[in-house]
Write a protein that holds these residues in place. Structure first.
Motif, short mmCIF file in Angstrom:
data_model
loop_
_atom_site.label_atom_id
_atom_site.label_comp_id
_atom_site.label_asym_id
_atom_site.label_seq_id
_atom_site.Cartn_x
_atom_site.Cartn_y
_atom_site.Cartn_z
N GLN A 27 0.83 -1.21 0.00
CA GLN A 27 0.00 0.00 0.00
C GLN A 27 0.86 1.26 0.00
OE1 GLN A 27 -2.39 0.47 3.53
NE2 GLN A 27 -3.89 1.74 2.48
N ILE A 28 1.95 1.26 0.77
CA ILE A 28 2.81 2.45 0.82
C ILE A 28 3.93 2.40 -0.22
CG2 ILE A 28 2.30 2.90 3.25
CD1 ILE A 28 5.12 1.79 3.90
N ASP A 29 3.93 1.36 -1.03
CA ASP A 29 4.95 1.16 -2.08
C ASP A 29 6.36 1.23 -1.50
OD1 ASP A 29 5.07 0.31 -4.60
OD2 ASP A 29 4.59 2.21 -5.57
N PHE A 30 6.58 0.43 -0.49
CA PHE A 30 7.79 0.44 0.32
C PHE A 30 9.06 0.14 -0.49
CE2 PHE A 30 10.69 -1.59 3.43
CZ PHE A 30 10.73 -0.61 4.40
N LEU A 31 8.96 -0.74 -1.46
CA LEU A 31 10.15 -1.19 -2.19
C LEU A 31 10.43 -0.40 -3.48
CD1 LEU A 31 9.82 -5.05 -1.71
CD2 LEU A 31 11.36 -3.47 -0.54
N VAL A 32 9.76 0.74 -3.66
CA VAL A 32 9.98 1.54 -4.87
C VAL A 32 11.45 1.92 -5.05
CG1 VAL A 32 9.55 3.83 -5.86
CG2 VAL A 32 7.66 2.39 -5.22
N PRO A 33 12.16 2.39 -4.00
CA PRO A 33 13.58 2.73 -4.22
C PRO A 33 14.40 1.54 -4.70
CG PRO A 33 12.82 3.68 -2.15
CD PRO A 33 11.73 2.77 -2.64
N ALA A 113 19.45 2.40 -2.06
CA ALA A 113 17.99 2.26 -1.98
C ALA A 113 17.54 2.05 -0.54
CB ALA A 113 17.53 1.09 -2.85
N LEU A 114 18.26 1.24 0.22
CA LEU A 114 17.90 1.00 1.62
C LEU A 114 18.11 2.26 2.47
CD1 LEU A 114 19.25 -2.62 2.13
CD2 LEU A 114 16.90 -1.88 1.74
N THR A 115 19.08 3.07 2.10
CA THR A 115 19.27 4.35 2.79
C THR A 115 18.06 5.25 2.57
OG1 THR A 115 21.67 4.17 2.58
CG2 THR A 115 20.78 6.37 2.99
N ILE A 116 17.56 5.28 1.35
CA ILE A 116 16.36 6.07 1.05
C ILE A 116 15.17 5.56 1.85
CG2 ILE A 116 14.67 6.60 -0.75
CD1 ILE A 116 17.06 6.65 -2.73
N ILE A 117 15.01 4.24 1.90
CA ILE A 117 13.90 3.65 2.66
C ILE A 117 14.04 4.01 4.14
CG2 ILE A 117 12.93 1.46 3.48
CD1 ILE A 117 13.52 0.34 0.66
N TYR A 118 15.25 3.92 4.69
CA TYR A 118 15.48 4.27 6.09
C TYR A 118 15.12 5.73 6.34
CZ TYR A 118 17.95 5.25 10.42
OH TYR A 118 18.26 5.66 11.70
N ARG A 119 15.53 6.59 5.46
CA ARG A 119 15.25 8.03 5.64
C ARG A 119 13.75 8.33 5.53
NH1 ARG A 119 20.35 10.53 2.24
NH2 ARG A 119 21.89 10.04 3.85
N GLN A 120 13.05 7.61 4.70
CA GLN A 120 11.61 7.86 4.52
C GLN A 120 10.78 7.32 5.67
OE1 GLN A 120 10.72 5.97 0.78
NE2 GLN A 120 11.24 7.80 -0.42
N HIS A 121 11.20 6.20 6.27
CA HIS A 121 10.31 5.50 7.19
C HIS A 121 10.82 5.36 8.62
CE1 HIS A 121 7.71 4.44 3.86
NE2 HIS A 121 8.79 4.10 3.18
N SER A 122 12.04 5.78 8.90
CA SER A 122 12.60 5.57 10.23
C SER A 122 12.41 6.78 11.14
CB SER A 122 14.09 5.25 10.11
OG SER A 122 14.68 5.23 11.39
N ARG A 123 12.00 6.51 12.36
CA ARG A 123 11.92 7.58 13.35
C ARG A 123 13.31 7.99 13.81
NH1 ARG A 123 6.98 5.57 17.20
NH2 ARG A 123 5.36 5.77 15.64
N GLY A 124 14.23 7.04 13.81
CA GLY A 124 15.61 7.34 14.23
C GLY A 124 16.27 8.36 13.32
N TYR A 125 16.00 8.30 12.03
CA TYR A 125 16.61 9.26 11.10
C TYR A 125 16.08 10.66 11.32
CZ TYR A 125 18.11 11.55 6.85
OH TYR A 125 18.67 12.42 5.98
N ARG A 126 14.81 10.78 11.66
CA ARG A 126 14.19 12.11 11.83
C ARG A 126 14.39 12.70 13.22
NH1 ARG A 126 10.23 9.25 8.82
NH2 ARG A 126 9.11 8.77 10.71
#
Length: 177
Positions: A27-33, A113-126
């Protein structure tokens, strides 16, 4: 004799929570990167390299100890395949061949790609580390239990016990202040 009330198109899975996660990730298209950045050069017969990477991910999330378990954990579970947007699962040897075909460039692409996913979805990054510390809740009980049981295991079996797969767990929580 009782009639079944289950529709013939209904599928079941023993890992329903993983299937729910699969639906959410679709639904959130998690694997797009990963889909956009990782380009594995490999001939496509039935399943694309991205399909096989997805199958590898689902196999690992399903608790497999290796890709060889894709045939037993994923190929036989139609509902789990559908939850992750797959109509069928690739054969484990085909998944392994795709992983073997990865080059150093593919590993760099996957890392990006995993760095992008981490930045988009991780609370730790923000988290605003410059403004305040972040509290981590660390659970070492499992490791402590393993240390206690190791001595008994060595006495009983005359060989050292293997450490648990996850000796400690950490979870990011609220900030200290």
């Amino acid at each position: 004799m009782a009639q079944s009330t289950t529709a013939p198109t209904t599928t079941f899975t023993p890992v329903a929570s993983l299937a729910a996660l699969g639906l959410y990730l679709r639904q959130i298209d998690f694997l797009v990167p990963v889909r956009e950045q990782v380009k594995i050069v490999q001939k496509t017969v039935i399943h694309t390299p991205m399909d096989k990477l997805t199958d590898a991910l689902v196999t690992i999330l399903a608790g497999a100890h290796g890709i060889v378990e894709a045939n037993t954990l994923l190929r036989s579970d139609r509902a789990l395949q559908e939850a992750f947007g797959r109509e069928a699962c690739a054969e484990q040897s085909s998944i392994q061949a795709t992983l073997n075909a990865c080059t150093a460039t593919n590993v760099q692409q996957l890392t990006a790609a995993l760095t992008i996913i981490y930045r988009q979805h991780s609370r730790g990054y923000r988290h605003a580390y410059a403004r305040q510390y972040q509290l981590l809740d660390v659970d070492l009980r499992r490791h402590a239990l393993w240390l206690e049981s190791r001595a008994g295991h060595q006495r009983l079996f005359r060989q050292p016990a293997q450490p648990p797969r996850a000796p400690a767990r950490a979870r990011a929580g609220q900030s200290l202040w």
